[in-house]
Design an enzyme around this catalytic site. Structure first.
Site, PDB file in Angstrom:
ATOM      1  N   ASN A 115       0.941   8.292 -12.605  1.00 53.26           N
ATOM      2  CA  ASN A 115       1.490   7.732 -13.651  1.00 53.26           C
ATOM      3  C   ASN A 115       1.260   8.834 -13.995  1.00 53.26           C
ATOM      4  O   ASN A 115       2.022   9.295 -14.801  1.00 53.26           O
ATOM      5  CB  ASN A 115       0.152   7.166 -14.102  1.00 53.26           C
ATOM      6  CG  ASN A 115       0.773   6.147 -13.529  1.00 53.26           C
ATOM      7  OD1 ASN A 115       0.950   4.452 -14.554  1.00 53.26           O
ATOM      8  ND2 ASN A 115      -0.470   4.968 -12.036  1.00 53.26           N
ATOM      9  N   TRP A 142      -3.610   3.549  -1.632  1.00 53.13           N
ATOM     10  CA  TRP A 142      -4.946   3.468  -1.947  1.00 53.13           C
ATOM     11  C   TRP A 142      -5.546   2.469  -0.672  1.00 53.13           C
ATOM     12  O   TRP A 142      -6.370   2.856   0.248  1.00 53.13           O
ATOM     13  CB  TRP A 142      -5.836   3.131  -2.647  1.00 53.13           C
ATOM     14  CG  TRP A 142      -6.692   3.346  -3.661  1.00 53.13           C
ATOM     15  CD1 TRP A 142      -7.227   2.527  -4.562  1.00 53.13           C
ATOM     16  CD2 TRP A 142      -8.064   3.600  -2.970  1.00 53.13           C
ATOM     17  NE1 TRP A 142      -8.458   2.332  -4.863  1.00 53.13           N
ATOM     18  CE2 TRP A 142      -9.325   2.868  -3.794  1.00 53.13           C
ATOM     19  CE3 TRP A 142      -8.357   4.527  -1.495  1.00 53.13           C
ATOM     20  CZ2 TRP A 142     -10.701   3.059  -3.159  1.00 53.13           C
ATOM     21  CZ3 TRP A 142      -9.255   4.421  -1.007  1.00 53.13           C
ATOM     22  CH2 TRP A 142     -10.583   3.915  -1.882  1.00 53.13           C
ATOM     23  N   GLY A 173      -1.710  -5.603   1.110  1.00 54.12           N
ATOM     24  CA  GLY A 173      -0.645  -4.589   0.271  1.00 54.12           C
ATOM     25  C   GLY A 173      -0.945  -2.875   1.234  1.00 54.12           C
ATOM     26  O   GLY A 173      -1.632  -2.920   1.206  1.00 54.12           O
ATOM     27  N   ALA A 174       0.289  -2.156   0.946  1.00 51.34           N
ATOM     28  CA  ALA A 174       0.172  -1.065   1.462  1.00 51.34           C
ATOM     29  C   ALA A 174       0.411  -0.088   1.087  1.00 51.34           C
ATOM     30  O   ALA A 174       1.284   1.284   1.573  1.00 51.34           O
ATOM     31  CB  ALA A 174       0.647  -1.420   3.053  1.00 51.34           C
ATOM     32  N   LYS A 224      -6.598   3.178 -18.484  1.00 48.13           N
ATOM     33  CA  LYS A 224      -6.249   4.960 -17.981  1.00 48.13           C
ATOM     34  C   LYS A 224      -5.035   4.981 -16.914  1.00 48.13           C
ATOM     35  O   LYS A 224      -4.304   6.125 -17.160  1.00 48.13           O
ATOM     36  CB  LYS A 224      -6.997   5.276 -16.655  1.00 48.13           C
ATOM     37  CG  LYS A 224      -7.300   4.006 -15.274  1.00 48.13           C
ATOM     38  CD  LYS A 224      -7.581   4.837 -14.135  1.00 48.13           C
ATOM     39  CE  LYS A 224      -7.521   4.614 -12.415  1.00 48.13           C
ATOM     40  NZ  LYS A 224      -8.690   4.590 -11.157  1.00 48.13           N
TER      41      LYS A 224
END
Length: 457
Positions: free
Chosen positions: A378, A82, A78-79, A315
C-alpha cells in the site's frame, strides 16, 4: 497535496476521541494515552517450558481428537505473499512429520507470468545456489530457461509448487503442495488459513460454504485478510473478513480467528524477528499461538478480534497516504512524522467510533501500523501514484504486488463515516457533523483514489 494529506490539526489530536453516546449520538470526551512497550518479552512460563515442534503438534492434534494415522489437515486459501509465506513457514516447521500433519495451499490456475517477471525470476534462481540445485534435482530448471527466453508460458500455480510466489519473486520459499480445485482443497480441512484479499474473501468462502454443508464439525479458520465492507442499511456498520467468513459458511465466530502484525511477509520468511497476535476466542487462540510460535516469530493471543481487524483495514488506508508523503517530500523525516501523528489520530477516532471497547493504539497495534506505513504494497502504491508511475484508473491489482487492499478500504470507510446517523458533536463548532468531516486525510484519499480528482503537487 502534501498539506491535504498532512491536514490541519484534527480537532481530536489534542487527546480527545469520540466514544460515549448521548441521546443516540457520539460525543467527545477525553482519551487518555498511556505508554506501552512496542516490544514484549516472552512470558516467563513460555521460557521455562519450551515445547518442541512435535510436542506442539501433538497438543494441537489432541484438540482435534486425531487418532494415530489420521492426518491434521491444514490448508491455505489464497496464495499472495503473506498467505504463501504463512503456509511455507508451517511446512518448514512441521512438514517433516508427514504421518501426523499435511499442508496444502489453494490458488486459482491459469494466471500467466509475464515475460518481464519470468526474466526476473530466472535471475533470482541463478543467484541462489540452493534454489538452483533444488530445481536441477527436480528436473524443473529447463522450464525456467524456456520461460526466460519466451519459448513457453509459466503459470503462477506452477511456479508456486517450486516455491515461488508471483507476488514475492525475490524471496524463494520451500516447495509447496498446490491444489487448484477449491473443493478438493478444503472439503476435509481441519484448519483453513484465509490468505485472500478482503475483496475476494466473501465470494470464495460462499463457495466453500457449499462444500461444508454436510460436515459434522466445522474447521478452524485463521484469517490473514485486512479490509472491510461497508453496510449502510438498515444501520450503518462495517463487516470484517472474519464476519464475512462467518456469514458465508456458518462457521461459528468462536472458531474464526485473525492474525495481525507487526511483520512483513518476506522478512518473516528470511527469519527476521517479528511479532504477531492471534485474536479470537481463548479456547483456540492460546493453543494456536503456541503452535505458530517460532524462535524468530513470536505469537501472542488477544481476545479483541474486532479492534485488530478494524485497525488492520485502516492501516492500509493510511499507508497509501504515507507513501505519497514520502515520495512528494523526498523522504523528509519531519513531513513523515507529521503525517504519522495526524493519521494515527484519525485511526484512533474511527476505531473508537466503530467498536465498543477498543484496545488502545499502542504496543503491537501501533507497531503494526508503523511497519505498514514504512513498507508494504500500500505504501509502494502511494509512492508510485505520487511519482506519476501509476494512476488510480489503472486498478488496484498489480503483478508482483497483488491487490492493494487500501483502495477498497478507503471507499468503505468513507461511505460509512459520511452517514448522518453516525453524526458526532464537533468539538469546536458545537454542531453535529458526519464523522468523515473530522477525517481530512481520509477525505483527501477518497478524492484522489475514488473520485480521481487531480491534486496539485
Amino acid at each position: 497535496m502534501i498539506a491535504s494529506l498532512q491536514a490541519t490539526e484534527p480537532p481530536y489530536a489534542n487527546g480527545h476521541g469520540f466514544m460515549a453516546k448521548e441521546n443516540g449520538h457520539f460525543s467527545a470526551h477525553a482519551y487518555s494515552n498511556t505508554n506501552h512497550m512496542l516490544l514484549y518479552k516472552e512470558p516467563e512460563t513460555s521460557r521455562k517450558t519450551v515445547q518442541s515442534a512435535e510436542d506442539r503438534l501433538i497438543e494441537l492434534r489432541k484438540l482435534f481428537d486425531k487418532a494415530d494415522g489420521d492426518l491434521l489437515r491444514i490448508v491455505g486459501v489464497g496464495a499472495g505473499a503473506w498467505g504463501s509465506v504463512f503456509v511455507a513457514m508451517l511446512q518448514e516447521a512441521y512438514g517433516h512429520m508427514r504421518e501426523k500433519v499435511q499442508f496444502r495451499i489453494w490458488r486459482r490456475s491459469g494466471k500467466a507470468v509475464d515475460r518481464k517477471a519470468a526474466e526476473h525470476l530466472f535471475e533470482v534462481i541463478n543467484s541462489r545456489e540452493d534454489v538452483l540445485r533444488r530445481l536441477i534435482r527436480k528436473c524443473a530448471y529447463l522450464k525456467y530457461v524456456e520461460g526466460r527466453l519466451g519459448d513457453r508460458a509459466l503459470y503462477a500455480d506452477e511456479i508456486l509448487r517450486d516455491g515461488f510466489c508471483i507476488n514475492m519473486l525475490d524471496t524463494p520459499l520451500c516447495t509447496l503442495k498446490v491444489v487448484t480445485n477449491l473443493q478438493e482443497a478444503v472439503w476435509d480441512a481441519d484448519i483453513v488459513i484465509n490468505g485472500l484479499p478482503s475483496t475476494e474473501t466473501r465470494p470464495v468462502f460462499e463457495e466453500i460454504g457449499r462444500y461444508w454443508r454436510e460436515r459434522r464439525s466445522m474447521p478452524i479458520v485463521i484469517s490473514l485478510s485486512k479490509g472491510v465492507e461497508a453496510v449502510l442499511s438498515p444501520e450503518p456498520h462495517i463487516i470484517t473478513p472474519t464476519q464475512m467468513i462467518h456469514e458465508a459458511t456458518n462457521v461459528p465466530i468462536d472458531r474464526i480467528l485473525y492474525i495481525g502484525g507487526p511483520n512483513i511477509a518476506a522478512e518473516i520468511y528470511n527469519r527476521e524477528y517479528a511479532n504477531a497476535r492471534i485474536c479470537g476466542s481463548e479456547q483456540w487462540a492460546k493453543p494456536l499461538a503456541r503452535f505458530l510460535r517460532q524462535p524468530h516469530f513470536m505469537v501472542w493471543e488477544n481476545p479483541d478480534l474486532v479492534t485488530h481487524e478494524v485497525m488492520g483495514g485502516l492501516k492500509n488506508v493510511y499507508a497509501i497516504g504515507a507513501g505519497m508523503v514520502a515520495a512528494l517530500t523526498k523522504e523528509s523525516a519531519t513531513s513523515k512524522s507529521v503525517y504519522f501523528a495526524h493519521c494515527t489520530s484519525e485511526m484512533v477516532f474511527i476505531t473508537h467510533l466503530l467498536t465498543e471497547e477498543p484496545e488502545k493504539l499502542a504496543g503491537p497495534l501501533l507497531a503494526d501500523t508503523y511497519v505498514t506505513l514504512l513498507k508494504g504494497r500500500n505504501a509502494w502504491y502511494g509512492q508510485k501514484l505520487a511519482q506519476g508511475e501509476l494512476r488510480p484508473d489503472m486498478g488496484d491489482s498489480f503483478q508482483g504486488k497483488g491487490t492493494i487492499q487500501g483502495v477498497s478500504a478507503v471507499e468503505a470507510f468513507y461511505e460509512l463515516l459520511r452517514q448522518p446517523s453516525l453524526s458526532v458533536m464537533h468539538p469546536e463548532g458545537h454542531k453535529m457533523v458526519a464523522p468523515v468531516e473530522l477525517c481530512p486525510i481520509l477525505q483527501t484519499l477518497y478524492k484522489i483514489l475514488i473520485k480521481r480528482f487531480v491534486m496539485k503537487l
